[in-house]
Design a protein around this motif. Sequence first.
Motif, PDB file in Angstrom:
ATOM      1  N   GLY A 108      39.029  43.597  34.439  1.00 16.60           N
ATOM      2  CA  GLY A 108      39.655  43.636  33.108  1.00 16.60           C
ATOM      3  C   GLY A 108      39.426  44.980  32.434  1.00 16.60           C
ATOM      4  O   GLY A 108      40.360  45.595  31.891  1.00 16.60           O
ATOM      5  N   ILE A 109      38.191  45.468  32.490  1.00 19.67           N
ATOM      6  CA  ILE A 109      37.867  46.742  31.835  1.00 19.67           C
ATOM      7  C   ILE A 109      38.620  47.897  32.498  1.00 19.67           C
ATOM      8  O   ILE A 109      39.211  48.748  31.817  1.00 19.67           O
ATOM      9  CB  ILE A 109      36.337  46.968  31.864  1.00 19.67           C
ATOM     10  N   TYR A 110      38.650  47.895  33.834  1.00 20.17           N
ATOM     11  CA  TYR A 110      39.339  48.987  34.538  1.00 20.17           C
ATOM     12  C   TYR A 110      40.856  48.887  34.394  1.00 20.17           C
ATOM     13  O   TYR A 110      41.543  49.897  34.375  1.00 20.17           O
ATOM     14  CB  TYR A 110      38.923  49.021  36.016  1.00 20.17           C
ATOM     15  N   LYS A 138      45.993  50.948  38.362  1.00 24.23           N
ATOM     16  CA  LYS A 138      45.987  49.696  37.588  1.00 24.23           C
ATOM     17  C   LYS A 138      46.434  48.524  38.465  1.00 24.23           C
ATOM     18  O   LYS A 138      45.829  47.443  38.459  1.00 24.23           O
ATOM     19  CB  LYS A 138      46.920  49.860  36.385  1.00 24.23           C
ATOM     20  N   LYS A 139      47.499  48.813  39.242  1.00 27.30           N
ATOM     21  CA  LYS A 139      48.005  47.760  40.139  1.00 27.30           C
ATOM     22  C   LYS A 139      46.946  47.379  41.176  1.00 27.30           C
ATOM     23  O   LYS A 139      46.797  46.221  41.538  1.00 27.30           O
ATOM     24  CB  LYS A 139      49.269  48.259  40.852  1.00 27.30           C
ATOM     25  N   LEU A 140      46.230  48.423  41.631  1.00 25.95           N
ATOM     26  CA  LEU A 140      45.198  48.161  42.641  1.00 25.95           C
ATOM     27  C   LEU A 140      44.084  47.258  42.097  1.00 25.95           C
ATOM     28  O   LEU A 140      43.604  46.344  42.778  1.00 25.95           O
ATOM     29  CB  LEU A 140      44.594  49.483  43.115  1.00 25.95           C
ATOM     30  N   PHE A 141      43.694  47.540  40.839  1.00 25.84           N
ATOM     31  CA  PHE A 141      42.643  46.706  40.243  1.00 25.84           C
ATOM     32  C   PHE A 141      43.121  45.262  40.059  1.00 25.84           C
ATOM     33  O   PHE A 141      42.363  44.321  40.289  1.00 25.84           O
ATOM     34  CB  PHE A 141      42.174  47.288  38.899  1.00 25.84           C
ATOM     35  N   LEU A 142      44.378  45.123  39.670  1.00 26.68           N
ATOM     36  CA  LEU A 142      44.914  43.764  39.519  1.00 26.68           C
ATOM     37  C   LEU A 142      44.923  43.065  40.891  1.00 26.68           C
ATOM     38  O   LEU A 142      44.482  41.905  41.012  1.00 26.68           O
ATOM     39  CB  LEU A 142      46.332  43.794  38.946  1.00 26.68           C
ATOM     40  N   ALA A 143      45.393  43.801  41.886  1.00 27.42           N
ATOM     41  CA  ALA A 143      45.465  43.214  43.230  1.00 27.42           C
ATOM     42  C   ALA A 143      44.063  42.814  43.704  1.00 27.42           C
ATOM     43  O   ALA A 143      43.868  41.725  44.267  1.00 27.42           O
ATOM     44  CB  ALA A 143      46.095  44.206  44.191  1.00 27.42           C
ATOM     45  N   PHE A 144      43.092  43.685  43.440  1.00 29.74           N
ATOM     46  CA  PHE A 144      41.721  43.403  43.863  1.00 29.74           C
ATOM     47  C   PHE A 144      41.212  42.110  43.213  1.00 29.74           C
ATOM     48  O   PHE A 144      40.634  41.240  43.877  1.00 29.74           O
ATOM     49  CB  PHE A 144      40.827  44.587  43.488  1.00 29.74           C
ATOM     50  N   SER A 145      41.470  42.003  41.921  1.00 34.12           N
ATOM     51  CA  SER A 145      41.013  40.809  41.195  1.00 34.12           C
ATOM     52  C   SER A 145      41.710  39.548  41.721  1.00 34.12           C
ATOM     53  O   SER A 145      41.060  38.522  41.971  1.00 34.12           O
ATOM     54  CB  SER A 145      41.286  40.993  39.704  1.00 34.12           C
ATOM     55  N   THR A 158      43.121  38.346  33.886  1.00 31.51           N
ATOM     56  CA  THR A 158      43.405  39.686  34.416  1.00 31.51           C
ATOM     57  C   THR A 158      44.901  39.998  34.332  1.00 31.51           C
ATOM     58  O   THR A 158      45.278  41.132  34.048  1.00 31.51           O
ATOM     59  CB  THR A 158      42.901  39.841  35.870  1.00 31.51           C
ATOM     60  N   ILE A 159      45.738  38.983  34.547  1.00 34.57           N
ATOM     61  CA  ILE A 159      47.190  39.236  34.465  1.00 34.57           C
ATOM     62  C   ILE A 159      47.578  39.625  33.034  1.00 34.57           C
ATOM     63  O   ILE A 159      48.342  40.569  32.814  1.00 34.57           O
ATOM     64  CB  ILE A 159      47.992  37.995  34.933  1.00 34.57           C
ATOM     65  N   ARG A 184      49.153  43.046  31.754  1.00 36.55           N
ATOM     66  CA  ARG A 184      50.432  43.105  31.029  1.00 36.55           C
ATOM     67  C   ARG A 184      50.288  43.692  29.624  1.00 36.55           C
ATOM     68  O   ARG A 184      51.274  43.872  28.924  1.00 36.55           O
ATOM     69  CB  ARG A 184      51.022  41.694  30.911  1.00 36.55           C
ATOM     70  N   GLY A 185      49.062  43.906  29.223  1.00 36.43           N
ATOM     71  CA  GLY A 185      48.815  44.485  27.908  1.00 36.43           C
ATOM     72  C   GLY A 185      48.865  43.468  26.775  1.00 36.43           C
ATOM     73  O   GLY A 185      48.866  43.838  25.599  1.00 36.43           O
ATOM     74  N   ASN A 186      48.879  42.189  27.109  1.00 32.44           N
ATOM     75  CA  ASN A 186      48.911  41.152  26.064  1.00 32.44           C
ATOM     76  C   ASN A 186      47.523  40.789  25.562  1.00 32.44           C
ATOM     77  O   ASN A 186      47.379  40.076  24.576  1.00 32.44           O
ATOM     78  CB  ASN A 186      49.568  39.871  26.607  1.00 32.44           C
ATOM     79  N   GLN A 187      46.501  41.228  26.287  1.00 32.62           N
ATOM     80  CA  GLN A 187      45.133  40.866  25.929  1.00 32.62           C
ATOM     81  C   GLN A 187      44.230  42.079  26.136  1.00 32.62           C
ATOM     82  O   GLN A 187      44.341  42.758  27.167  1.00 32.62           O
ATOM     83  CB  GLN A 187      44.670  39.697  26.824  1.00 32.62           C
ATOM     84  N   LYS A 188      43.354  42.294  25.167  1.00 40.34           N
ATOM     85  CA  LYS A 188      42.393  43.391  25.338  1.00 40.34           C
ATOM     86  C   LYS A 188      41.297  42.943  26.282  1.00 40.34           C
ATOM     87  O   LYS A 188      40.933  41.759  26.272  1.00 40.34           O
ATOM     88  CB  LYS A 188      41.772  43.744  23.990  1.00 40.34           C
ATOM     89  N   ALA A 189      40.781  43.883  27.068  1.00 39.93           N
ATOM     90  CA  ALA A 189      39.689  43.513  27.981  1.00 39.93           C
ATOM     91  C   ALA A 189      38.467  43.118  27.166  1.00 39.93           C
ATOM     92  O   ALA A 189      38.145  43.760  26.166  1.00 39.93           O
ATOM     93  CB  ALA A 189      39.359  44.684  28.887  1.00 39.93           C
ATOM     94  N   GLU A 190      37.806  42.068  27.596  1.00 39.62           N
ATOM     95  CA  GLU A 190      36.620  41.585  26.887  1.00 39.62           C
ATOM     96  C   GLU A 190      35.407  42.412  27.306  1.00 39.62           C
ATOM     97  O   GLU A 190      35.127  42.514  28.502  1.00 39.62           O
ATOM     98  CB  GLU A 190      36.421  40.088  27.213  1.00 39.62           C
TER      99      GLU A 190
END
Lengths: 468, 349
Positions: A61-63, A72-79, A135-136, A140-146
């Motif tokens: 989430g932070i990354y 960014k896509k890579l971090f999402l894919a990893f998660s 994470t999604i 998508r930018g709808n939620q700030k990373a906690e």
Amino acid sequence: MVFNSLQFLVFFGIVTSAYFLLAHRFRWILLLAASCYFYMAFVPIYLVILLVTIIIDYWAGIYLEKFEGRAKKLFLAFSLIANVGVLAIFKYYGFIANNVYHLAYLFGREVHLPSLSILLPIGLSFHTFQAMSYTIEVYRGNQKAERNFGIYSLYVMFYPQLVAGPIERPQNLLHQFYERHVWDSVRVRAGIMQMMEGLIKKVVIADRLAILVDSVYASVGTHSRGQLLLASFFYSFQIYCDFSGYSDIAIGAARVMGFKLMDNFNAPYTAKSIPDFWRRWHISLSTWFKDYVYFSLGGNRVSVPKWYFNIMLVFIVSGLWHGASWNFVIWGFLHGIFQLIGFTLNRFFPQLAAKYATGLIRGIFYRVLTFSLVSLAWVFFRLVHFSEIKAYFKQLIFDLPSNSLLGMNSNEVLFSILLVFGLYYWDFKGLALRNIRSQYFVFLLPFLVAIIYFFGVFSLKQFIYFQF
Amino acid sequence: MKKLLAVLVFVLCAGLLMVSSSQSGMSWLTHARYQPNSLLGSDKYLYGDLYGISYLSNFKYIKDVSAVRPDELISKQKDISLYVIGDSYFYSSFEIIPAYFERVNSIQFFKWDHSPEVTFKFTQARTKRVLLVESVERNVLNLMYKERVAAIFEKPEVIQNKSVFAQINRSIKQILYHRTLEENLSFALFDLALFSKFKELKAELNLSLFGREPAGVKLAKSKDFLYLDQTVDSVADGSSFQVVSEMRLAELVQNMRQIEDYAKKMGFDEVIFSFIPNPVSVLATEDKSYNQFIPRLENKVGSIHFVNPTDELKQQAKQNFFKSDSHWNQRGAKIWLDLLNKQLLSLPK
């Protein structure tokens, strides 16, 4: 720890009272500790698995917020791979290994993947989907990373909805852990009433219907057509009361402390079509699939064949989400087929569309039809083995002589039918105990306790959806 | 006011959890509950264990809990040290003293479910060491394994074979959640005599309206006895009506021989087996035929010392069992004691 146990009653009393006694800044720590305790009542060591995915998703989430583009896509894919990987290992590995073996056998080869004798962590599909939703949404930018690791852990582990949902979205839940909840008598009473309604659904209705359902489904080949139909009718209400009862207790328990969880059911058997049913049944899961899978595939803004493909895919994956077994795939497939038939008919015969079913007779017809289709699909949900499914339909079609008992006498069958129709009326009218005026609480509570005690079936039967 | 309410709820629930999660807490509570004339007393076992499960008011008979009175013994020579592995049929009927048993000068008793507080040791004086292996019929097939006996005489770890993960899981669970927490909470909250009327009402409602007996209990066809459900249900393990094949019986006899060999290697001189029939096997109130488990076994045991009280209990059978308890009464226990004493007298010097 199941909701219909004394352990939970005591646990709830301790956690809720401590929650209101503690200063706001310590409350999340209490809830997190309580959630860990709650989860460890099942298989303690599985907390480690949960912790690993929490750490991965927290950092992801932070990354995700820090980076753009490919990274960014890579971090999402990893998660996502980490989460789906945990699901694949614990939930689907045995299924995959078994199917690989059978497939290879068809081609005259023997392939034995190593066997893993592991128990499925309870509620794995629920909290994994909730974590993926975080994470999604950050992606998508709808939620700030906690940033607070404890608060993020609590988002995944919040005990009322940890093991069987509702599958929350970060936008709805995360900010609530920062809000200061004061004791509000009206809200507390409404929460307790909702918990009571859930308990009634579970122990008075679902577990009573389960007596007949379990008895008939244990040997479907030896029961008559009428008995099978009655059991299927009861099962439709058993699973509804079992699951919506759980949701009511979860939402009610959270409400007492001031948290607002999303509704998970909205009188599903009053639906007049299959799409309408899915707007009312397990809402948190169906909207999850809609938001993150169906729309990602293009939804209905694609060619008709692709649209139909999207629908089928979503329902088959939804079936697999429930369990690693072909019967769940068939269950999802059937719902997909029902949807496609409905859409096709609406396309060519719009006058047949359920939305125009306004008259009494047409309304009843569409409701009965929808309920019958849903109940037919539930047969595949309930019966795991193909031999059982075959025996069920053989008996349903040929009605071969049988002399098996129902597990209930006629009075109890009648009583159960009354319960089912009472519930249906309650749903149809849109009634809810939480809406009853709070000044009646003092009189109503002992009455409901008496109903639960005298008409409840106390077997500490687990909730059906715990297995998913 | 709200704070006070929250404190009250917290203290009550936390106190309840602490008491229910600790052995000493439960011992204290149990002791307090069974004080006669206590306002917050429990009547659960006052009327028999099956009444305590079912709360069927027709079976609310005060249970005579006095120990069986021993006859005057005929043996002059006390040359036997008796070691008993047994269940509640033994310890709830007799005091654990030699005065009941012919030729016995000392006695040690071990529960099947392992009593960690009792350590097995042979007495110093070299007398004849006799091991009595006693069990009620419904548990025989589960208990008659050499390992089960060894677990009593040796360290219980002998039969544990779990992975590291399983052991960690078990340890955490033992620390955080008492093994019988749900039962303990139920006992603490609801096993009060003042709730009995509600329980009886619910039991009556279920029985008269739905024909449903309370879980765990079956009403005899003749309506005058309560049985443990397990002993009547034809497909349950330990039922008097479950089909038990000849092969299964042969395996059982082989297991008994292994136990006998094991005990003799341990230093015992003689081993006596005695299986107590389920009440329903003797009372014959059902319209199903008894699987003849114990009589068939008796025909197969050959040279093994075997005490079978079935035929004797069948005489005036209804007088030998409690109506609302899973056990025999004093009369039934006395019949068995007489047979056991005959066996003890017949053992070689």
